[in-house]
Design a protein around this motif. Structure first.
Motif, short mmCIF file in Angstrom:
data_model
loop_
_atom_site.label_atom_id
_atom_site.label_comp_id
_atom_site.label_asym_id
_atom_site.label_seq_id
_atom_site.Cartn_x
_atom_site.Cartn_y
_atom_site.Cartn_z
N MET A 1 0.85 -1.19 0.00
CA MET A 1 0.00 0.00 0.00
C MET A 1 0.88 1.24 0.00
SD MET A 1 -2.82 -1.49 2.65
CE MET A 1 -4.08 -0.25 2.56
N MET B 1 -4.33 4.37 7.74
CA MET B 1 -4.63 3.21 8.60
C MET B 1 -4.24 3.53 10.04
SD MET B 1 -5.64 0.36 6.91
CE MET B 1 -5.26 -0.68 8.28
N ARG C 1 -6.39 5.91 12.09
CA ARG C 1 -7.66 5.35 12.58
C ARG C 1 -7.45 4.34 13.69
NH1 ARG C 1 -8.00 7.47 7.99
NH2 ARG C 1 -9.92 8.35 7.14
N ARG D 1 -13.53 0.80 12.10
CA ARG D 1 -13.39 0.95 10.64
C ARG D 1 -14.77 0.90 10.02
NH1 ARG D 1 -8.59 0.80 13.23
NH2 ARG D 1 -6.84 0.97 11.81
N THR D 2 -15.17 2.01 9.41
CA THR D 2 -16.52 2.10 8.86
C THR D 2 -16.48 2.04 7.34
OG1 THR D 2 -16.39 4.47 8.63
CG2 THR D 2 -17.09 3.63 10.77
N LEU D 3 -17.61 2.35 6.72
CA LEU D 3 -17.67 2.38 5.27
C LEU D 3 -17.45 3.80 4.73
CD1 LEU D 3 -20.54 -0.15 4.55
CD2 LEU D 3 -18.10 -0.47 4.28
N ARG D 4 -16.92 4.68 5.60
CA ARG D 4 -16.52 6.01 5.10
C ARG D 4 -15.26 5.87 4.25
NH1 ARG D 4 -18.33 8.34 10.10
NH2 ARG D 4 -16.38 7.69 11.05
N TRP D 5 -15.00 6.82 3.40
CA TRP D 5 -13.83 6.78 2.53
C TRP D 5 -12.56 6.67 3.39
CZ3 TRP D 5 -14.12 4.98 -1.93
CH2 TRP D 5 -13.10 5.15 -2.87
N GLY D 6 -11.61 5.86 2.91
CA GLY D 6 -10.44 5.52 3.72
C GLY D 6 -9.47 6.64 4.00
N ILE D 7 -9.55 7.74 3.24
CA ILE D 7 -8.61 8.85 3.43
C ILE D 7 -9.26 10.15 2.94
CG2 ILE D 7 -7.45 8.36 1.22
CD1 ILE D 7 -4.83 9.22 2.56
N PHE E 1 -15.75 -0.18 -2.29
CA PHE E 1 -15.57 -0.88 -1.01
C PHE E 1 -14.11 -0.91 -0.57
CE2 PHE E 1 -14.87 -4.79 1.48
CZ PHE E 1 -15.67 -4.47 2.58
N THR F 1 -12.83 2.20 1.14
CA THR F 1 -13.35 2.62 2.44
C THR F 1 -12.38 2.20 3.55
OG1 THR F 1 -14.54 0.56 2.83
CG2 THR F 1 -15.73 2.31 1.67
N GLU F 2 -12.65 2.70 4.76
CA GLU F 2 -11.79 2.34 5.90
C GLU F 2 -11.76 0.83 6.09
OE1 GLU F 2 -13.79 4.50 8.95
OE2 GLU F 2 -12.68 6.34 8.59
N LEU F 3 -12.95 0.21 6.00
CA LEU F 3 -13.03 -1.24 6.18
C LEU F 3 -12.28 -1.97 5.06
CD1 LEU F 3 -14.25 -3.57 7.83
CD2 LEU F 3 -16.25 -3.45 6.36
N CYS G 1 -9.87 -0.84 3.19
CA CYS G 1 -8.43 -0.62 3.35
C CYS G 1 -7.86 -1.59 4.38
CB CYS G 1 -8.14 0.81 3.80
SG CYS G 1 -8.21 1.98 2.46
N SER G 2 -8.61 -1.82 5.47
CA SER G 2 -8.05 -2.70 6.48
C SER G 2 -8.04 -4.15 5.99
CB SER G 2 -8.78 -2.56 7.83
OG SER G 2 -10.15 -2.69 7.67
#
Lengths: 264, 315
Positions: free
Chosen positions: A97, A105, A108, A113-119, B160, B163-165, B167-168
């Motif tokens: 990554m 990562m 957070r 860890r939700t379904l919001r955008w990762g960054i 998907f 998203t934060e999930l 990515c993890s």
């Protein structure tokens, strides 16, 4: 803030490979303590850190953080209050990554860890500023894969990741041992600056007696799964390598014969 | 005449390839994103086919709802493997084999203790499409269906895994130690990835059964190998591009190319039973390729060093 009481750990019990890694360790960390831990191979330094982090369970004793019992908390839950940097530069970052994704990562840690955008956009600015402070030019390479970075750059990044969300306790497990001497010094400088600048509580394992003396306000020497001595305050400031060797001899009744530690 | 036959065979290959590409996207999630070779898919593909054929053929259910049921059934299969490996700590490959084996019995039960469910005259998805669009050929209706479903899934996966999930989950595949130290439960991320993957595989099986007009108990045999072959071919097509979206699209292209290769070989007269052997050989070569490349580079470097040393010696 962190308190270990009568913690012990035995690996492979009941077999020929049985190893008592920690024997009845009790230790208390005050907020703001920067403790260096030294000791030879098999002294139990890494086991101590791994037990605090919850990599494996204790055989006995209790671990509390701010009076909360965490002895039976799984590793990923303890991460909520711990920042960690490992000996192996590959361990603390995801090589597949990119830099900003790794930081996101870490940002957070302790949050669901939700379904919001990762960054998010604001985060990128924050990461850019933080990376710039490392002085390695990584702020210009935020979308590069971490696998392209050198060991020293990866350790510096891991250090930043470990402290991005202020940890209650920072665990550094010989995090400069795999680096060349010059890079090791740079990473240690950053470590010292971050710990001092943010008033973090930290536990740093090292093989290098000079580093152990040079950094931190308190020094612990371990041998054979026990704490040999624990020096802090004014006494720690005036400490020399010879003093450590002498102390070891008095405590242990024999000379320190660990090549790796002496050669440093 | 031969040319026309050949083109017809290729047309069929594209139709098949797109439908199987949904399975490939599922295999990609476990094999590449999670770094987990999941053998459940041989079972879950057949589960999807069995559920979809049973609901459409014997219960007259809406074919699209039947596909949704196939998707859910596949997700349950993935959960079982995930539970076996993440919670019961059974090694990944074995966990997949166990679920796959168990599914063989379960699939026959789903199919009412029969080895085959024919769908003659049943209201399947491609028939619905052919009713809706006048004059569309069966193959084109399959292609249309496949493209729409694949596009929806690619869009979903692209979102998907950003998203934060998501990515993890990606980070779990890359470095589980790091992810745990950052407060992610890797058991959960492993299970979610397996659920998602097997859901897609079963959806693919469900569509395949409906357009093929039957579900058989052995419909899933070799699915994992086909999936891996398609992923690997897709990555060859992808080349040096690194974006996630092109990567997903290449999985579809890889599946189509795989089908085209198979059709070509069949067209040249090899018996269809040799296909599994051929597929296995393709994968073995593809997986050997990185090692081969390294060996050649090393040898070349060695010769260069020797040559340089010799030249220096002469001077």
């Amino acid at each position: 803030m962190l308190e270990l009481s009568h913690v012990c750990k035995t690996f492979n019990p009941g077999t020929v490979n049985e190893k008592q890694a920690l024997r009845d360790i009790s230790l208390r960390l005050e907020p703001g303590d920067f403790i260096t831990v030294i000791g030879g191979n098999g002294a139990g330094k890494s086991t101590l850190l791994n037990l605090i982090a919850g990599v494996y369970p204790c055989d006995g004793g209790t671990i509390t953080v701010d009076n909360e019992d965490v002895t039976h908390l799984p590793e990923y839950k303890r991460a909520n209050f711990l920042g960690r940097v490992f000996q192996d530069p590959m361990r603390g970052t995801a090589g597949d990554m990119n830099i900003e994704e790794n930081l996101a990562m870490a940002y957070r840690r302790g949050k669901p860890r939700t379904l919001r955008w990762g960054i998010t956009k604001e985060e990128r600015t924050l990461y850019h500023d933080k990376l710039a402070k490392l002085g390695l030019g990584l702020e210009e390479r935020m979308t590069n894969k971490v696998g392209l970075l050198s060991g020293g750059q990866r350790q510096a990044l891991t250090l930043l990741m470990a402290t991005l969300q202020r940890p209650k306790l920072l665990l550094l497990d010989e995090h400069t041992a795999a680096l060349d001497p010059k890079t090791a010094e740079t990473v240690l400088q950053h470590t010292n600056e971050i710990i001092g600048g943010e008033h973090l509580t930290a536990l740093m394992v090292t093989h290098n007696m000079h580093h152990a003396i040079q950094y931190g306000n308190r020094i612990i020497m371990m041998n054979d799964g026990q704490v040999l001595f624990d020096i802090s305050g004014e006494e720690k400031k005036g400490l020399k390598v010879e003093d450590l060797l002498e102390r070891f001899q008095t405590a242990q009744g024999k000379e320190l014969d660990n090549d790796r530690m002496l050669l440093n | 005449m031969d040319i026309l036959n050949f083109l017809d065979a290729m047309h069929g290959a594209v139709a098949q390839g797109i439908i199987w590409s949904i399975m490939t996207l599922g295999v990609y999630i476990t094999f590449r994103v999670l770094d987990f070779p999941d053998l459940t898919v041989d079972g879950s593909f057949a589960t999807g086919a069995a559920v979809s054929a049973m609901l459409v053929g014997n219960h007259g259910m809406n074919p699209f709802l039947a596909l949704a049921a196939a998707l859910l059934a596949g997700m349950v299969c993935g959960f079982v493997t995930g539970f076996l490996t993440a919670k019961m700590k059974i090694p990944g490959i074995l966990a997949g084999i166990l679920t796959m084996t168990a599914l063989y019995s379960i699939n026959i039960r789903i199919m009412g203790m029969q080895a085959m469910i024919p769908l003659n005259g049943a209201n399947t998805v491609d028939i619905v499409i052919r009713h809706a669009i006048h004059g569309i050929s069966p193959k084109n209706s399959q292609i249309l269906l496949g493209v729409i479903v694949a596009a929806i899934i690619i869009a979903f996966l692209y979102w998907f895994f950003g998203t934060e999930l998501g990515c993890s989950i990606r980070a779990t595949g890359s470095n589980p130690y790091m992810v745990r130290s950052l407060g992610v439960n890797t058991d959960t991320t492993t299970i979610i990835a397996l659920v998602l993957s097997n859901g897609l595989v079963a959806l693919s099986g469900g569509i395949f059964a409906q357009v093929q007009g039957s579900a058989t108990v052995d419909i899933g045999i070799g699915t994992i190998v086909i999936g891996l072959a398609s992923v690997i071919i897709g990555e060859v097509v992808l080349g040096k591009h690194t974006g996630f979206l092109p990567r997903l699209i290449c999985m579809v292209i890889g599946s189509i190319i795989y089908r085209a290769i198979i059709s070509l070989v069949l067209f040249l007269g090899l018996p269809s039973t040799d296909m599994k052997l051929l597929t296995a050989i393709i994968i073995a070569i593809a997986l050997f390729f990185p090692t081969l490349k390294k060996g050649i580079q090393q040898r070349r470097g060695y010769h260069q060093a020797v040559n340089t040393a010799e030249t220096n010696g002469k001077e």
